[in-house]
Write an enzyme that holds these catalytic residues in place. Structure first.
Site, mmCIF file in Angstrom:
data_model
loop_
_atom_site.group_PDB
_atom_site.id
_atom_site.type_symbol
_atom_site.label_atom_id
_atom_site.label_comp_id
_atom_site.label_asym_id
_atom_site.label_seq_id
_atom_site.Cartn_x
_atom_site.Cartn_y
_atom_site.Cartn_z
ATOM 1 N N CYS A 112 6.796 -7.314 -2.703
ATOM 2 C CA CYS A 112 6.027 -7.900 -1.615
ATOM 3 C C CYS A 112 5.127 -6.852 -0.961
ATOM 4 O O CYS A 112 4.204 -6.345 -1.580
ATOM 5 C CB CYS A 112 6.981 -8.565 -0.630
ATOM 6 S SG CYS A 112 6.193 -9.684 0.541
ATOM 7 N N HIS A 113 5.383 -6.483 0.290
ATOM 8 C CA HIS A 113 4.617 -5.442 0.976
ATOM 9 C C HIS A 113 5.175 -4.042 0.724
ATOM 10 O O HIS A 113 4.599 -3.054 1.169
ATOM 11 C CB HIS A 113 4.594 -5.710 2.489
ATOM 12 C CG HIS A 113 3.730 -6.861 2.894
ATOM 13 N ND1 HIS A 113 4.127 -8.170 2.735
ATOM 14 C CD2 HIS A 113 2.492 -6.905 3.434
ATOM 15 C CE1 HIS A 113 3.165 -8.969 3.177
ATOM 16 N NE2 HIS A 113 2.164 -8.225 3.603
#
Length: 190
Positions: A112-113
């Site tokens: 994800c991030h």
């Protein structure tokens, strides 16, 4: 999953604001595969998880970053959540911890991030990666080859886009962590 990580110790670097399932599911998969897993954070005690926009559970920190020695870990896992990697990018000790894995060719998994911190640690240049779509420009500007795929593996670096990709991410992470060091990428990170 096979217990092919027996004898390996994995660091999961996170802080307040991590996406809960992106920490808890990989940790469970790693432990099920036989790994010893330590949650490493800038502070001791507990860190706050999030379920998208709502507070989730607290997770116990196994090692404060001040006392964590990257040389004792075989691999690194970086969960996402917007707040978590954004805060870690501002922690020089967190970036140095990640750089240790990049520079020694130890496998890294980020979802994800999570790949955001790899930019600051010099870990994406010349590498094929994926992430949450909003990081595409940041990763591309840092020299990565960004693609929109559920899971991407490039010389010991495993990346995924989102919680829905965990079923693809966790097995690939375990496979790469079992393989160990990938020294062939060092030139791209320097």
């Amino acid at each position: 999953m096979a217990r092919n990580l027996t004898g390996k110790t994995v660091a999961v670097l996170a802080t307040d604001g991590f996406e809960q399932v992106e920490l808890t599911e990989p940790v469970k998969a790693l432990r099920d595969a036989g790994a010893t897993v330590h949650v490493v954070a800038p502070k001791s005690g507990q860190i706050q998880g999030w379920n998208h926009h709502d507070k989730g559970d607290m997770v116990t920190v196994d090692a404060a970053l001040d006392q964590a020695d990257a040389t004792r870990y075989d691999a690194l896992m970086l969960p996402g959540g917007v707040i978590n990697p954004d805060a870690l990018r501002l922690e020089p000790k967190a970036i140095a911890f990640i750089q240790s894995f990049v520079q020694t060719g130890k496998p890294i998994a980020a979802i994800c991030h999570g790949p955001w911190t790899l930019i600051d640690a010099g870990g994406v240049q010349g590498r094929k990666v994926t992430s949450w779509p909003s990081l595409k420009t940041d990763l591309t500007n840092a020299g990565a080859d960004w693609v929109d795929e559920a899971v991407v593996t490039d010389r010991g670096l495993v990346t995924s886009r989102k919680p829905d990709d965990l079923t693809a991410f966790c097995p690939k992470m375990i496979e790469e962590f079992a393989e160990g060091r990938h020294l062939g990428h060092r030139h791209a990170a320097e």
